[in-house]
Enzyme design. Sequence first.
Site, PDB file in Angstrom:
ATOM      1  N   HIS A 165       0.723  -1.380   0.176  1.00 54.38           N
ATOM      2  CA  HIS A 165      -0.057   0.011   0.032  1.00 54.38           C
ATOM      3  C   HIS A 165       0.973   1.165  -0.054  1.00 54.38           C
ATOM      4  O   HIS A 165       0.343   2.399  -0.208  1.00 54.38           O
ATOM      5  CB  HIS A 165      -1.074  -0.028   1.253  1.00 54.38           C
ATOM      6  CG  HIS A 165      -2.000  -0.956   1.183  1.00 54.38           C
ATOM      7  ND1 HIS A 165      -3.225  -0.721   0.855  1.00 54.38           N
ATOM      8  CD2 HIS A 165      -1.935  -2.447   1.336  1.00 54.38           C
ATOM      9  CE1 HIS A 165      -4.122  -1.794   0.756  1.00 54.38           C
ATOM     10  NE2 HIS A 165      -3.136  -2.976   1.258  1.00 54.38           N
TER      11      HIS A 165
ATOM     12  N   ASP B  40       3.836   9.383  -0.974  1.00 53.12           N
ATOM     13  CA  ASP B  40       2.507   8.648  -0.512  1.00 53.12           C
ATOM     14  C   ASP B  40       2.429   7.642  -1.716  1.00 53.12           C
ATOM     15  O   ASP B  40       2.607   7.908  -2.876  1.00 53.12           O
ATOM     16  CB  ASP B  40       1.616   9.567  -0.627  1.00 53.12           C
ATOM     17  CG  ASP B  40       0.610   9.368   0.599  1.00 53.12           C
ATOM     18  OD1 ASP B  40       0.592   8.108   1.200  1.00 53.12           O
ATOM     19  OD2 ASP B  40      -0.078  10.177   1.177  1.00 53.12           O
TER      20      ASP B  40
END
Length: 457
Positions: free
Chosen positions: A154, A363
């Site tokens: 993720h 991110d």
Amino acid sequence: MNRLVVVSNRVALPGESRAGGLAVGLEAALRAHGGVWFGWSGKVVRDASGRLHEQTDGDVRYVTMDLNRPDHDAYYNGFANRTLWPLLHSRLDLVDYARETRAGYRRVNLLFAEKLAPLLRDDDLLWIHDYHLIPLAAMLRERGVGCRIGFFLHVPMPSADLVSALPEHGRLFSTLYAYDLVGFQTMRDADRFRTYARIFGGGSIEPDGSVTLPGGKRVDVGNFPIGIDAGRIAAQSAAAVGKPAVRALRESMSGRQLAIGVDRLDYSKGLPERFRAFGRYLERHPDERGRLTFLQIAPVSRGDVAEYRHLRDQLEGIAGHINGTHAEPDWTPLRYVNRNFGHATLTGFYRLASLALVTPLRDGMNLVAKEYVAAQNPENPGVLVLSMLAGAAAELDAALLVNPYDLDGVADAISRAASMPLPERRERWESMMRPITEFDIHAWCARFLERLARTTG
């Protein structure tokens, strides 16, 4: 139909709030397939790790495991979040190289494998999630597990040279070759893994993007950008405008525009840079003084880790300086809040905001960016100011893309967003809503599992 088994660090149990889109999507996939969700219970116990708890809801069986304090501290607070988290976010200056926590991380993954292996069948689809559990498939293979196993990271995948800064990196990252499918948020992340496997694993990259390793083992590799439940968030935000907290925020603005940031308190989110960029906006655009209030919501996370305590102190100092320099008796330019709000309330805040600042330094995806867009009023949407270093930038290129290190550039983007005419705002919003709607959380689950079911190992 194959049974689905999901493994994650934490499990979203029946009756718990499903604020996160991932929990919603995985639960829907489990109900469609029937299956098992396995992970840590969230309990830290005094006796030995490994006690199992089970409950069933429909066709889904939830199995969770307790950890004791030494295991939790070494595995979770230690290696996962003080070594792997900064490494994967390209922050070598913050990596803790302690070997003790590395041993604890391996010990807990072995415990996961020991408890999970007896629950598995050869025709299962096993989907393991995130950096906490990188070596789990290799440990399961050692125990004779033969089902198809997929892994999804993720967070970002750093370049091979950064990964190699971790002592014995090959021992850890080579365990990814035990998976049948390894998935990433972006094409860039998938390419970095392929490069790592080529340089340090001796693998060859095939035309279809898979990696073949010495000895013939093939690992399928792909990018699967995670989505949100766009329809649910749109409906939730429209309903939330009547909530007391949302009404109170609107009234407190006294007709001013609202800029919003919502992030877990973490150094990867670029919050000091964002605060300084907002201060730079106030300096560079004095004619807009008093026009905009910036609300940053940053719930404290990992508060027992020194780096996070330092970050909180740093942000309080910057916020105090900005407000001390620019505030008026009837206007506080920066509101900095460390408390949690319910997800429905947050979507109402998003809908009120004329612009959102989503400016992480790194991110994997950043779902706040997608949720902000989905929460907007289609007739009068706000503007997303988005870091080009977030995975979401690959899909949401109609946002105002910025370099989070370029304070002047972010400052000018704030000014542009605050004054953007309605036709341009609508055009940008519609462009972003197309991929958000088409590639939602349910499509993400379906794409990954369909690809995993086709793998041949």
